[in-house]
Structures are given as C-alpha cells and as structure tokens.
Scaffold this motif. Structure first.
Motif, PDB file in Angstrom:
ATOM      1  N   TYR A 104       3.428  -0.687  -0.649  1.00 10.99           N
ATOM      2  CA  TYR A 104       2.837   0.559  -0.180  1.00 10.99           C
ATOM      3  C   TYR A 104       2.387   0.304   1.259  1.00 10.99           C
ATOM      4  O   TYR A 104       1.296  -0.219   1.487  1.00 10.99           O
ATOM      5  CB  TYR A 104       1.678   0.983  -1.090  1.00 10.99           C
ATOM      6  CG  TYR A 104       2.117   1.103  -2.532  1.00 10.99           C
ATOM      7  CD1 TYR A 104       2.771   2.251  -2.975  1.00 10.99           C
ATOM      8  CD2 TYR A 104       1.915   0.058  -3.436  1.00 10.99           C
ATOM      9  CE1 TYR A 104       3.207   2.357  -4.288  1.00 10.99           C
ATOM     10  CE2 TYR A 104       2.357   0.155  -4.747  1.00 10.99           C
ATOM     11  CZ  TYR A 104       2.995   1.305  -5.172  1.00 10.99           C
ATOM     12  OH  TYR A 104       3.434   1.399  -6.468  1.00 10.99           O
ATOM     13  N   LYS A 107      -0.811   1.969   2.616  1.00 14.20           N
ATOM     14  CA  LYS A 107      -2.047   1.525   1.949  1.00 14.20           C
ATOM     15  C   LYS A 107      -2.262   0.024   2.072  1.00 14.20           C
ATOM     16  O   LYS A 107      -3.242  -0.515   1.537  1.00 14.20           O
ATOM     17  CB  LYS A 107      -1.988   1.879   0.457  1.00 14.20           C
ATOM     18  CG  LYS A 107      -2.051   3.363   0.169  1.00 14.20           C
ATOM     19  CD  LYS A 107      -2.135   3.558  -1.341  1.00 14.20           C
ATOM     20  CE  LYS A 107      -1.973   5.013  -1.725  1.00 14.20           C
ATOM     21  NZ  LYS A 107      -1.517   5.133  -3.120  1.00 14.20           N
ATOM     22  N   ASN A 108      -1.308  -0.665   2.712  1.00 16.09           N
ATOM     23  CA  ASN A 108      -1.410  -2.112   2.872  1.00 16.09           C
ATOM     24  C   ASN A 108      -1.483  -2.858   1.543  1.00 16.09           C
ATOM     25  O   ASN A 108      -2.272  -3.799   1.398  1.00 16.09           O
ATOM     26  CB  ASN A 108      -2.617  -2.488   3.737  1.00 16.09           C
ATOM     27  CG  ASN A 108      -2.405  -2.094   5.175  1.00 16.09           C
ATOM     28  OD1 ASN A 108      -2.861  -1.031   5.588  1.00 16.09           O
ATOM     29  ND2 ASN A 108      -1.699  -2.908   5.920  1.00 16.09           N
ATOM     30  N   ILE A 109      -0.674  -2.425   0.611  1.00 14.12           N
ATOM     31  CA  ILE A 109      -0.671  -3.102  -0.686  1.00 14.12           C
ATOM     32  C   ILE A 109       0.738  -3.584  -0.998  1.00 14.12           C
ATOM     33  O   ILE A 109       1.720  -2.874  -0.762  1.00 14.12           O
ATOM     34  CB  ILE A 109      -1.172  -2.167  -1.803  1.00 14.12           C
ATOM     35  CG1 ILE A 109      -2.661  -1.884  -1.608  1.00 14.12           C
ATOM     36  CG2 ILE A 109      -0.933  -2.779  -3.187  1.00 14.12           C
ATOM     37  CD1 ILE A 109      -3.196  -0.797  -2.503  1.00 14.12           C
ATOM     38  N   PHE A 110       0.787  -4.807  -1.506  1.00  9.37           N
ATOM     39  CA  PHE A 110       2.061  -5.414  -1.864  1.00  9.37           C
ATOM     40  C   PHE A 110       1.869  -6.077  -3.228  1.00  9.37           C
ATOM     41  O   PHE A 110       0.945  -6.866  -3.410  1.00  9.37           O
ATOM     42  CB  PHE A 110       2.423  -6.446  -0.794  1.00  9.37           C
ATOM     43  CG  PHE A 110       3.772  -7.050  -0.948  1.00  9.37           C
ATOM     44  CD1 PHE A 110       4.897  -6.377  -0.481  1.00  9.37           C
ATOM     45  CD2 PHE A 110       3.929  -8.288  -1.542  1.00  9.37           C
ATOM     46  CE1 PHE A 110       6.162  -6.934  -0.627  1.00  9.37           C
ATOM     47  CE2 PHE A 110       5.193  -8.852  -1.688  1.00  9.37           C
ATOM     48  CZ  PHE A 110       6.310  -8.170  -1.222  1.00  9.37           C
ATOM     49  N   ILE A 111       2.711  -5.707  -4.183  1.00 12.19           N
ATOM     50  CA  ILE A 111       2.563  -6.233  -5.541  1.00 12.19           C
ATOM     51  C   ILE A 111       3.815  -7.017  -5.914  1.00 12.19           C
ATOM     52  O   ILE A 111       4.936  -6.570  -5.662  1.00 12.19           O
ATOM     53  CB  ILE A 111       2.329  -5.077  -6.536  1.00 12.19           C
ATOM     54  CG1 ILE A 111       0.950  -4.470  -6.286  1.00 12.19           C
ATOM     55  CG2 ILE A 111       2.447  -5.562  -7.975  1.00 12.19           C
ATOM     56  CD1 ILE A 111       0.740  -3.131  -6.937  1.00 12.19           C
ATOM     57  N   ASN A 153      -1.409  -9.425  -6.292  1.00 14.95           N
ATOM     58  CA  ASN A 153      -1.732  -8.179  -5.617  1.00 14.95           C
ATOM     59  C   ASN A 153      -2.267  -8.549  -4.233  1.00 14.95           C
ATOM     60  O   ASN A 153      -3.353  -9.104  -4.115  1.00 14.95           O
ATOM     61  CB  ASN A 153      -2.776  -7.425  -6.445  1.00 14.95           C
ATOM     62  CG  ASN A 153      -3.018  -6.034  -5.911  1.00 14.95           C
ATOM     63  OD1 ASN A 153      -3.202  -5.856  -4.709  1.00 14.95           O
ATOM     64  ND2 ASN A 153      -3.037  -5.052  -6.784  1.00 14.95           N
ATOM     65  N   LYS A 155      -3.313  -7.766  -0.308  1.00 12.55           N
ATOM     66  CA  LYS A 155      -3.752  -6.800   0.698  1.00 12.55           C
ATOM     67  C   LYS A 155      -3.145  -7.253   2.019  1.00 12.55           C
ATOM     68  O   LYS A 155      -3.441  -8.341   2.501  1.00 12.55           O
ATOM     69  CB  LYS A 155      -5.285  -6.801   0.736  1.00 12.55           C
ATOM     70  CG  LYS A 155      -5.883  -5.746   1.602  1.00 12.55           C
ATOM     71  CD  LYS A 155      -6.274  -4.515   0.784  1.00 12.55           C
ATOM     72  CE  LYS A 155      -6.860  -3.449   1.700  1.00 12.55           C
ATOM     73  NZ  LYS A 155      -6.089  -2.220   1.746  1.00 12.55           N
ATOM     74  N   THR A 156      -2.257  -6.439   2.563  1.00 10.85           N
ATOM     75  CA  THR A 156      -1.564  -6.846   3.791  1.00 10.85           C
ATOM     76  C   THR A 156      -2.256  -6.266   5.021  1.00 10.85           C
ATOM     77  O   THR A 156      -3.172  -5.450   4.913  1.00 10.85           O
ATOM     78  CB  THR A 156      -0.102  -6.361   3.781  1.00 10.85           C
ATOM     79  OG1 THR A 156      -0.097  -4.945   3.677  1.00 10.85           O
ATOM     80  CG2 THR A 156       0.676  -6.962   2.638  1.00 10.85           C
ATOM     81  N   LYS A 157      -1.820  -6.722   6.158  1.00 15.99           N
ATOM     82  CA  LYS A 157      -2.266  -6.143   7.428  1.00 15.99           C
ATOM     83  C   LYS A 157      -1.075  -6.240   8.373  1.00 15.99           C
ATOM     84  O   LYS A 157      -0.054  -6.836   8.037  1.00 15.99           O
ATOM     85  CB  LYS A 157      -3.462  -6.916   7.975  1.00 15.99           C
ATOM     86  CG  LYS A 157      -3.155  -8.371   8.265  1.00 15.99           C
ATOM     87  CD  LYS A 157      -4.366  -9.115   8.781  1.00 15.99           C
ATOM     88  CE  LYS A 157      -4.005 -10.570   9.057  1.00 15.99           C
ATOM     89  NZ  LYS A 157      -5.128 -11.397   9.454  1.00 15.99           N
ATOM     90  N   TYR A 173      -5.897 -11.676  -1.307  1.00 13.92           N
ATOM     91  CA  TYR A 173      -5.072 -11.457  -2.485  1.00 13.92           C
ATOM     92  C   TYR A 173      -5.871 -11.745  -3.742  1.00 13.92           C
ATOM     93  O   TYR A 173      -6.886 -12.435  -3.718  1.00 13.92           O
ATOM     94  CB  TYR A 173      -3.836 -12.363  -2.452  1.00 13.92           C
ATOM     95  CG  TYR A 173      -4.149 -13.841  -2.575  1.00 13.92           C
ATOM     96  CD1 TYR A 173      -4.558 -14.574  -1.468  1.00 13.92           C
ATOM     97  CD2 TYR A 173      -4.065 -14.509  -3.801  1.00 13.92           C
ATOM     98  CE1 TYR A 173      -4.850 -15.923  -1.567  1.00 13.92           C
ATOM     99  CE2 TYR A 173      -4.358 -15.858  -3.910  1.00 13.92           C
ATOM    100  CZ  TYR A 173      -4.746 -16.559  -2.785  1.00 13.92           C
ATOM    101  OH  TYR A 173      -5.046 -17.885  -2.887  1.00 13.92           O
TER     102      TYR A 173
END
Ligand SMILES: *[C@@H]1O[C@H](CO)[C@@H](O)[C@H](O)[C@H]1NC(C)=O
Ligand SMILES: *[C@@H]1O[C@H](CO)[C@@H](O)[C@H](O)[C@H]1NC(C)=O
Ligand SMILES: *[C@@H]1O[C@H](CO)[C@@H](O)[C@H](O)[C@H]1NC(C)=O
Length: 252
Positions: A104, A107-111, A153, A155-157, A173
């Motif tokens: 995403y 939303k800075n989300i990577f799963i 899970n 949290k990216t930037k 993460y």
C-alpha cells in the motif's frame, strides 16, 4: 551481399542496444522483475523470482548473504538456564515459499508472508538447571524448523539519495512467527558425562517441541528477523525505487 549488410547491421544494432542498456546504469540485478502495478499476484511472483538469488547475497551492492547466515554468538536467558549459541549457521531461506505480498504505497505499508524450512546448526553451551537437574552442557546442536510461517508487517518510508533518486526505506516492522508443523532438536552432550540423561532430556524436548520452542525461540527469531530487515535496508539503499516497481512513487 545486401542480406549480409542487413545482418551485420542488425548485429551492430543489437550490440549497441545492449551496451546502452548497460550504460543506462541499472543497478538492480537481472533477477529483479519489477511489477507494473501493486496487484498481489504480481508482487508474489516477483518476490518468489528474487528470493533464491537475493538470499545468496549481493556483495557488489553491500548486501550480505541470508542463506547461509552466521550467528557468531547469541546468548539466551531462559528461566533457570542460560543457553549460548556459538558459530551458528542458518540455512533454508533461499527455498522459502512466498504466500502473500501486499503493498500500500500511499499508506506506507508492506505485508509479506512466507513459509520456510529453516535449519540452525552450531555449537552451544547450556548452564543452569533444567527440569530439576543441574545442567552444564556443551556440544553440537541442530534445530530443524519445518513449515514455519512468517508474517511481516513493514512500515515503509521514501527517501532521496545524494543523487536525488527516490528509494524505499524501512521505518519499522512487526512480525508474527508460527513455528509450523514440527521442530526437531538434535543436541548432544546436554549433561556432560551422562549420555542416558542427555538422551532422555533430548527426547523430552522433542516430544514437547512446541512448548519448548515457544519458550526459547523468540530471541532466535528476533535475531533472524533483525538480520533480514537490516539486509533488506541495505538493498533498498543500493537500488532506487524506479528499478524495483514501475508504479509512480506517491508524493512524500
Ligand atoms: C510490465 O509491462 C511491460 C510493458 O508492457 C511488460 O513488458 C512487462 O512484462 C510487464 N511486467 C510484468 C511483471 O508484468
Ligand atoms: C519443508 O519440508 C517439508 C518436509 O520435508 C516439505 O514437505 C515442505 O514442502 C517444505 N516446505 C517448504 C516451504 O519448502
Ligand atoms: C539489529 O542489527 C543491527 C546491525 O547488525 C544492530 O546494530 C542492532 O543493534 C540490532 N538490533 C536489535 C534490536 O537486535
């Protein structure tokens, strides 16, 4: 004669094209197959395509090997016993199966969800008390984890490098780890000079592998996760965003 010219010209054109390709300065290795969208099916395939080579490490990009990776020394304090792994070699990550990937970007989300068989081999010491018995073990150990499932899970930037190129980054993460179908312990010399007791206790550990692993597995998995994330960070620092994903980067 004419045909021949065409052929020579074609070869030249191909060589020039290949050369320009190299000169364009793509950093990402050839096993990276960027997706044109963030659909899970494409991300899963791209991840699976990359795992085998990625886990071997990319020395020219400063990315260390994940399979094998070495645990120089890892002390674990359990209730009553202090276990230390020494010169541990972790293998199996290159054969992990990618179960799910979701990204995403806004939303800075990577799963990421993987199933892996992992083997940890090395020396150990164990000092303290185990099941009422004083323990002072030292020897070889092998731990085999079958079909563990890791859910990450992240949290990216995004950030720009010194040349102004965009990159993925990892902010933080969390993860869950299911030990899966079975954990096999092969540990020798748990009780120095007492092979019968050593074998009895080893048998107990194997019969109660789930409880045993939950007790002492956490520090090992935390360590392995940290190594994996640090490795991914190095990769993202080396390879720009636009070589990993052909989707416009969100404003940041
Ligand atoms: C992305 O699109 C290009 C051009 O249409 C295509 O050649 C390539 O195979 C696509 N990549 C993936 C992973 O689908
Ligand atoms: C792990 O090993 C088991 C038993 O050898 C095998 O059935 C399974 O397919 C393997 N899983 C993975 C993810 O390689
Ligand atoms: C993770 O690994 C890095 C680099 O190896 C290290 O500096 C850091 O302290 C580790 N963090 C944790 C929580 O273990």
């Amino acid at each position: 004669m004419c045909d021949r010219h065409v052929l020579v010209f074609s070869i030249c054109a191909a060589v020039v094209a290949a050369f320009v390709g190299i000169c364009a300065g793509r950093i990402a290795p050839a096993f990276i197959h960027p997706c044109n969208n963030t659909e899970s099916s494409c991300l899963i395939k791209a991840t699976q395509d990359a795992i085998l080579e990625f886990s071997k490490g990319l020395p020219h990009l400063g990315v260390p090997s994940l399979d094998p990776f070495v645990i120089d020394e890892l002390p674990i304090q359990l209730p009553g016993v202090r276990v230390t792994f020494i010169d541990g070699i972790v293998t199996g990550l290159r054969k992990c199966q990618t179960l799910n990937v979701e990204a995403y970007l806004e939303k800075n989300i990577f799963i990421l969800e993987m199933r892996c068989n992992i083997t940890i081999k090395g020396k150990y010491t164990a000092v303290g008390r185990l099941l009422l018995f004083p323990i002072n073990g030292e020897g070889d150990s092998k731990i085999k984890i079958v079909n563990s499932v890791i859910k990450l899970n992240i949290k990216t930037k995004y950030f720009k490098d010194s040349e102004g190129k965009d990159h993925f980054g990892i902010k933080n993460y969390r993860y869950s780890f299911d030990y899966g179908d079975r954990v096999h312990y092969t540990i020798n010399n748990l009780f120095k000079g007492n092979p019968e007791l050593s074998n009895t206790v080893l048998q107990f550990l194997n019969e109660n592998w789930r409880v045993v692993t939950e007790e002492f597995g956490q520090p090992v998995v935390d360590y392995a996760m940290n190594v994996t994330i640090e490795t991914a960070k190095k990769f993202f620092e080396a390879v720009p965003y636009d070589e990993l994903l052909y989707v416009p980067i969100p404003k940041y």
